[in-house]
Design an enzyme around this catalytic site. Sequence first.
Site, PDB file in Angstrom:
ATOM      1  NE  ARG A 170     -23.730 -19.888  35.792  1.00 53.65           N
ATOM      2  CZ  ARG A 170     -23.380 -18.720  35.253  1.00 53.65           C
ATOM      3  NH1 ARG A 170     -22.271 -18.132  35.620  1.00 53.65           N
ATOM      4  NH2 ARG A 170     -24.125 -18.167  34.340  1.00 53.65           N
TER       5      ARG A 170
ATOM      6  CD  GLU B 229     -21.750 -17.488  41.201  1.00 55.15           C
ATOM      7  OE1 GLU B 229     -21.125 -17.809  40.158  1.00 55.15           O
ATOM      8  OE2 GLU B 229     -22.284 -16.369  41.349  1.00 55.15           O
TER       9      GLU B 229
ATOM     10  CE  LYS C 271     -22.489  -0.792  37.928  1.00 54.96           C
ATOM     11  NZ  LYS C 271     -22.195  -2.142  38.388  1.00 54.96           N
TER      12      LYS C 271
HETATM   13  C1  TPP Z   1     -23.631 -16.132  38.139  1.00 55.73           C
HETATM   14  C2  TPP Z   1     -23.952 -14.774  38.704  1.00 55.73           C
HETATM   15  N1  TPP Z   1     -23.464 -14.424  39.919  1.00 55.73           N
HETATM   16  C3  TPP Z   1     -23.741 -13.207  40.433  1.00 55.73           C
HETATM   17  C4  TPP Z   1     -24.519 -12.323  39.748  1.00 55.73           C
HETATM   18  C5  TPP Z   1     -24.916 -10.992  40.390  1.00 55.73           C
HETATM   19  N2  TPP Z   1     -24.391  -9.851  39.620  1.00 55.73           N
HETATM   20  C6  TPP Z   1     -25.152  -9.184  38.741  1.00 55.73           C
HETATM   21  S1  TPP Z   1     -24.333  -7.975  37.974  1.00 55.73           S
HETATM   22  C7  TPP Z   1     -22.940  -8.275  38.871  1.00 55.73           C
HETATM   23  C8  TPP Z   1     -21.717  -7.436  38.665  1.00 55.73           C
HETATM   24  C9  TPP Z   1     -21.399  -7.422  37.221  1.00 55.73           C
HETATM   25  O1  TPP Z   1     -20.300  -6.621  37.020  1.00 55.73           O
HETATM   26  P1  TPP Z   1     -19.935  -6.237  35.534  1.00 55.73           P
HETATM   27  O2  TPP Z   1     -20.012  -7.440  34.663  1.00 55.73           O
HETATM   28  O3  TPP Z   1     -18.622  -5.540  35.579  1.00 55.73           O
HETATM   29  O4  TPP Z   1     -21.076  -5.278  35.064  1.00 55.73           O
HETATM   30  P2  TPP Z   1     -21.409  -3.807  35.612  1.00 55.73           P
HETATM   31  O5  TPP Z   1     -22.620  -3.966  36.470  1.00 55.73           O
HETATM   32  O6  TPP Z   1     -20.236  -3.306  36.372  1.00 55.73           O
HETATM   33  O7  TPP Z   1     -21.696  -3.016  34.396  1.00 55.73           O
HETATM   34  C10 TPP Z   1     -23.126  -9.338  39.739  1.00 55.73           C
HETATM   35  C11 TPP Z   1     -22.118  -9.856  40.685  1.00 55.73           C
HETATM   36  C12 TPP Z   1     -25.022 -12.747  38.490  1.00 55.73           C
HETATM   37  N3  TPP Z   1     -25.829 -11.966  37.761  1.00 55.73           N
HETATM   38  N4  TPP Z   1     -24.710 -13.948  37.993  1.00 55.73           N
END
Ligand code: TPP
Length: 722
Positions: A438, A410, A324
């Site tokens: 959710r 969630e 990342k």
């Molecule tokens: C239902 C939901 N809960 C929380 C989030 C907040 N959120 C956005 S990106 C993220 C982390 C995502 O991690 P990953 O899928 O590994 O992608 P990365 O950012 O590491 O590339 C979170 C918790 C969201 N977008 N949707």
Amino acid sequence: MDHTKDQNRHHCWTPYTHQVSIHAFASLFTRLLTHLLLLHIADLKRFDIKQLKELSNELRWETLHAVSKVGGHLGSSLGVIELTIALHYIFNCPEDKIVWDVGHQAYPHKILTGRRSRMNTLRQLHGISGFTKRSESEYDCFGAGHSSTSISAALGMSAGKNLLDKKRNNCIAVIGDGAITGGMAYEAMNNAAYINSRVIVVLNDNGQVSLPTGQPSVGGVGPAGALSGYTSRLLTSSTFKNFRDIAKGINSFMPDDIKNLNKKVDEYVRSMASGGGTLFEELGFYYVGPVDAHDLDNLIPILENIRDNVPVTKPVLLHIKSTKGKGYPPAEAASDKYHGVSKFDVSTGVQKASVSKTPSLTTVFANSLISIAETDRNVCAITAAMPGGTGLDKFGRRFPKRTYDVGIAEQHAVTFAAGMAVEGLKPFVAIYSTFMQRAIDQVIHDVALQQLPVRMILDRAGLVGNDGATHHGSYDLAYFGCLPDMIIMAPSDEVELQNMVETAYTIDHMPSVVRYPRASGYGAEKLKDLLGTELPANGELPARGKALPIGKGRIIKNGERNHSKKVSIALLSIGTRLVDSVLAARAIEAKYPDVSVTVADARFMKPLDEELISSLAKNNDIMITIEEGSKGGFGDAVLHYLTNSGQLDDGSTRMRTMVIPDIWIEAGPQKDQYDIAGLNESHIVAKMEENILLVRGKKINKMNAGTSSVVSSVVDESNLRV
Ligand SMILES: Cc1ncc(C[n+]2csc(CCOP(=O)(O)OP(=O)(O)O)c2C)c(N)n1
């Protein structure tokens, strides 16, 4: 884009290359990118591997440069540069479908698919979205913002292509190791093999599940959840696969004789990968990986192999390991990997965030809960992958054993809290309002129906700014307000928030909700001037709040009553629109000497303060409710009460509701969104003015009618007969 600009860009970059010398940006001219965008994304296919590598440097620079100007999600996009190029090189979009989970990593995809020139409008009012969005481009085949939806959507597209007998069936879901912790991802994988539809899942594993990862709140330095542990083991227990290994494995889909021949190689390849890649294989997927996400030499032939050799009935999971923030040292070094950034100086990585003098409501919540938890060991806190955003990172540093980060889950978070409540604990589940959507059924079925005292803390309730329509917390008052056995509070300011957290703590017989927007506290001076609230002499919030009487609102400002005041108005606010209501009341009284305005703070959406509402309705010509929520929420509850109890029957009170209107409010600064929603001071003033004129008119008519009552009653009766 003209070349001179690119030259200038070189000059901008020079100091940075001296300071941290990123060789990845050796090519600072976006020659290929410009060339490509003058042509068409399909022309990418004519590039050779050397050019593709060069293009990846340009695309990385372009992404970095664009986000530095407007802010946004940076780390994730930098981590998928090579993947984006490889996917567009191998597949034919828009016919082939790429579904980006969450969509926050799709900036390089946007640049490649015709939106380069609009990247300066990213997440701005009338600009392009920070997520994928169908209405924005035919290359965004599925919109997102909330996580874990990509596999279901891609699988649906794949099934659709099958049903319609479409020849090409390349539906690809790109999902992170965070998003894959969400239950929907498993529901989709479970279904994929069963319906024999090919879907290509690219699992982008960068070791960051929560935001930010590695907080002590999650019990250590690793990503939240066993699945991350599992995929990390897949990565560490084996070396990266190269395309030859994987091609051998995929050959097992060939006719039987070749298949048997290759079977051993195939098993070898996959057992090297993991002790099997078994979890995904048990779900019926063909597991491929792990693969270095930044190595185009391998990534391209592997994707090509998957495209050409995996049967159309077989789901496949390609496991890639990415970094990342890749290629930008400040991002790679930061604990949050520059997941979300404000504008920043590219040469230093320093962000230009505006710092508020007063603490955010998020911090006020965290501090309040910490103070409570210091005196009660039964208080515990749960976050669904958002420790930073909810303030539970702070709580977690203080009470690591009583803090649970459950991943992007969630629904599980809510029912998990319900289980804790069964055991007599006092769980606080902190989830953004938008993500709580959710878990509505879990709140209804597992919490409210059983009257379990789960405390739900909804941050970002209301309009959220640049994340836009997918992230507004507009609906919670509506979706929770209709549930029996629920206490719902919305603070107007930081003091009230502290009091409401304390109130929720004392509620042991049913669930409670505290919802507040993305905002900062007002500070001592404003609190005193606008709301009459006094802070202790040091101007700081006290250590603990005071529990409020359940279901009781308060009057902030009593409208003056004397014979010169011909029109009386009541503003009844819930939540942080209260300050705008007070300012609007002052403005109206200054402008119209014959108008008096009372301002009240409902505090509770449920139970409603019926006594307060009745008295405001009875004593005023005009009553206006104001909330930072959709219709179906507080205003409707007040109307429901007043109409059904007959208090509006005689028409003596004009009742109006001010809510977030029935439209999707796109990304932009929060203050502009309040304007679009019509919820600022000026709109409250306008709403009052509209009604003042009508009430005055009605009163004059009434007076006139009094002098000619005989005539008018005859007219009225004849009207009735007609
Ligand atoms: C239902 C939901 N809960 C929380 C989030 C907040 N959120 C956005 S990106 C993220 C982390 C995502 O991690 P990953 O899928 O590994 O992608 P990365 O950012 O590491 O590339 C979170 C918790 C969201 N977008 N949707």
